[in-house]
Design a protein around this motif. Sequence first.
Motif, mmCIF file in Angstrom:
data_model
loop_
_atom_site.group_PDB
_atom_site.id
_atom_site.type_symbol
_atom_site.label_atom_id
_atom_site.label_comp_id
_atom_site.label_asym_id
_atom_site.label_seq_id
_atom_site.Cartn_x
_atom_site.Cartn_y
_atom_site.Cartn_z
ATOM 1 N N VAL A 89 0.912 -11.133 5.515
ATOM 2 C CA VAL A 89 0.956 -9.972 4.622
ATOM 3 C C VAL A 89 1.208 -8.741 5.673
ATOM 4 O O VAL A 89 0.213 -8.609 6.166
ATOM 5 C CB VAL A 89 -0.167 -10.049 3.309
ATOM 6 C CG1 VAL A 89 -0.199 -8.243 3.052
ATOM 7 C CG2 VAL A 89 -0.839 -10.492 2.549
ATOM 8 N N VAL B 17 1.885 -4.798 6.869
ATOM 9 C CA VAL B 17 0.942 -3.743 5.657
ATOM 10 C C VAL B 17 1.744 -2.281 6.454
ATOM 11 O O VAL B 17 1.456 -2.320 7.414
ATOM 12 C CB VAL B 17 -0.368 -3.522 6.300
ATOM 13 C CG1 VAL B 17 -1.026 -2.191 5.754
ATOM 14 C CG2 VAL B 17 -1.398 -4.473 5.118
ATOM 15 N N HIS C 58 -1.556 -5.340 -1.328
ATOM 16 C CA HIS C 58 -1.988 -6.817 -0.349
ATOM 17 C C HIS C 58 -3.292 -7.376 -0.312
ATOM 18 O O HIS C 58 -3.319 -8.514 0.378
ATOM 19 C CB HIS C 58 -2.227 -5.654 0.674
ATOM 20 C CG HIS C 58 -0.988 -4.814 1.548
ATOM 21 N ND1 HIS C 58 -0.746 -2.534 1.108
ATOM 22 C CD2 HIS C 58 0.829 -5.382 1.265
ATOM 23 C CE1 HIS C 58 0.737 -3.144 1.804
ATOM 24 N NE2 HIS C 58 1.450 -4.167 1.513
#
Length: 233
Positions: free
Chosen positions: A67, A69, A79
Amino acid sequence: GTFPSVSSRPVAVVNSVLVCEQPVVSEVKSLVIAINPKGGGSTIFASPKPEVNLAHAFEHPRDVVSVAVGILEGLTDEHVRQVVDALQVKDENVAAATRLVSSFYDAFIGSDALLMETGSLAEVSYHGDAGDEHLACLDVHVEIDDNAAFRQRDIFSANTSDNPVQAKADELGIWLVNMEGSVACLSNGAGTGMAMLDLVTASGATPANLAVFPADADADAVAQSIRLTTRSE
């Protein structure tokens, strides 16, 4: 108190003792956060498997969910949801996992870490009581950016070295690398230092004790750097 010595070594002085109850571990997961080498933020890797570190995540991408960010966007609820889903914790631990992932990320950002990983994010209970089950990080590996030492003084002040030369370099903010060679190297920048090592090697010599002092170093810091490059312990 003190314990009698069983050898010629001095008596060991014990100031405190930590006692904790042995938990029962049912499931172990992995959680990794690393700075994105391409810039722009960090990447979270989550896996329902144990002992998955950053290297494993890159070598076996099917074992993890990644994921991204963004540095400006920051960690969002979406998230966190993706990471918690990837960890595959029990339903009763989803809320705890949500809090843990958020806290893990906050610690990563707050400590100026380059890498924070645990391959032992465990669902644990005591006395085998499933109703008492909760999440615990049994160990965490953290790498903090040396360039953030001025912001993380508490952390870096606790980072002591058994090597007196290295300890002195750390105290002065000097990056010191010990190598088995005959030519000491001194630089005011890492890039210049690396180029210097190449030049020394290309000339047929072997580099030793590269000391890189800050660009804003004063005369005393430069003198200390010279002293460090001529010492080895």
